[in-house]
Scaffold this active site. Sequence first.
Site, PDB file in Angstrom:
ATOM      1  N   HIS A 207       0.855  -1.194   0.000  1.00 53.65           N
ATOM      2  CA  HIS A 207       0.000   0.000   0.000  1.00 53.65           C
ATOM      3  C   HIS A 207       0.886   1.237   0.000  1.00 53.65           C
ATOM      4  O   HIS A 207       2.056   1.180   0.410  1.00 53.65           O
ATOM      5  CB  HIS A 207      -0.911  -0.005   1.220  1.00 53.65           C
ATOM      6  CG  HIS A 207      -2.007  -1.027   1.137  1.00 53.65           C
ATOM      7  ND1 HIS A 207      -3.077  -1.050   2.002  1.00 53.65           N
ATOM      8  CD2 HIS A 207      -2.204  -2.078   0.285  1.00 53.65           C
ATOM      9  CE1 HIS A 207      -3.877  -2.060   1.703  1.00 53.65           C
ATOM     10  NE2 HIS A 207      -3.356  -2.706   0.655  1.00 53.65           N
ATOM     11  N   GLU A 209       0.978   3.805   1.927  1.00 51.00           N
ATOM     12  CA  GLU A 209       1.511   4.180   3.238  1.00 51.00           C
ATOM     13  C   GLU A 209       2.713   3.305   3.616  1.00 51.00           C
ATOM     14  O   GLU A 209       3.740   3.808   4.105  1.00 51.00           O
ATOM     15  CB  GLU A 209       0.415   4.027   4.307  1.00 51.00           C
ATOM     16  CG  GLU A 209      -0.783   4.958   4.116  1.00 51.00           C
ATOM     17  CD  GLU A 209      -1.893   4.334   3.314  1.00 51.00           C
ATOM     18  OE1 GLU A 209      -3.057   4.680   3.565  1.00 51.00           O
ATOM     19  OE2 GLU A 209      -1.587   3.500   2.441  1.00 51.00           O
ATOM     20  N   CYS A 237      -5.984   1.871   5.934  1.00 51.36           N
ATOM     21  CA  CYS A 237      -6.641   0.646   6.383  1.00 51.36           C
ATOM     22  C   CYS A 237      -6.018   0.194   7.698  1.00 51.36           C
ATOM     23  O   CYS A 237      -5.108   0.842   8.243  1.00 51.36           O
ATOM     24  CB  CYS A 237      -6.483  -0.434   5.309  1.00 51.36           C
ATOM     25  SG  CYS A 237      -4.766  -0.966   5.071  1.00 51.36           S
ATOM     26  N   CYS A 240      -2.170  -0.492   7.395  1.00 57.34           N
ATOM     27  CA  CYS A 240      -1.381   0.735   7.306  1.00 57.34           C
ATOM     28  C   CYS A 240      -1.406   1.514   8.618  1.00 57.34           C
ATOM     29  O   CYS A 240      -0.390   2.113   9.011  1.00 57.34           O
ATOM     30  CB  CYS A 240      -1.892   1.590   6.155  1.00 57.34           C
ATOM     31  SG  CYS A 240      -1.660   0.835   4.530  1.00 57.34           S
TER      32      CYS A 240
END
Length: 304
Positions: A207, A209, A237, A240
């Site tokens: 992801h 992040e 999420c 993260c």
Amino acid sequence: MAAEGGDAESDPNVDKTHLYAQIATGGLILATVTGIFLWLEFASSDLTAELRALLALVHVTQADDGRALEPGHALVTMAGQLRRWDGLVVRGEGSAEAARLEAENRFAELDQRLPALQDAATHANHTLDRAAEQLVNVQRDLIAAERELAGDADAERQALRALDQAEAARERLAARLEELDRSEAEHGEVIASAHNAPRTLADPTAHAEVLALRAAAKALGQERLEGCDLWVTLEPCAMCAGAIAHARIERLYYGAADPKGGAVAHGARVFDHPQCHHRPEVYSGMGEEEGAKMLRGFFNERRG
């Protein structure tokens, strides 16, 4: 008294109606006075001799029995009929006739006044009807004015409430801008940046992040990014958010909320758990509309 009215009866200048009324009334008075006299005869001796002599000349009976009358004497019946010793007879119908004439005159006067009174009553009723109609109209206008006033007051309250909300939003925005300015002044350098790449890297953890945290840690040569801020487009999420906590990010900024997959203000709310060993300062809503539009375009392109 009627018994003394003989001379007046024979006088052509005397009003006969008045005389009849006087005689008839005198008859009643004589009858009453005679009763009182008989009582006073035995109860008091204060009557004068003249009154005694006068009353002694008057005979009061229920009806004229035809008795002979001596000179100066008179007979009066309870019906008001008078018969004198000299043959003069006056019947009681005179007073009734006078009363009838008076009543007829009174009725005639009332008949003359009645049309004017009826017209006045009709006019008063019309005036009352108009006044009642005007009152209804005034009441209706008053109710409408009160409703309009209530609506204006409600609109004013809503406007004031909206103004208060706008002022509160302005204050929040000013505080965020101040925080952004301070953060930019303190940390003006961009250490690392990344974008979502699970498919490109064949890595489910890739992801944006996580990739940015890895790049920043490598650039600084340490696993903890204390004093660093992280800026992301979409609410992080749960994975993260856990990585952000582990990296000791000081401030987290994200634009669009993610009710379905987000885990900061939605879902797991990772930073609110007691087990979370670090909670960054969280700021959301910066460029939310632009971020949401960009994300919709990104996902539509991916699905297409």
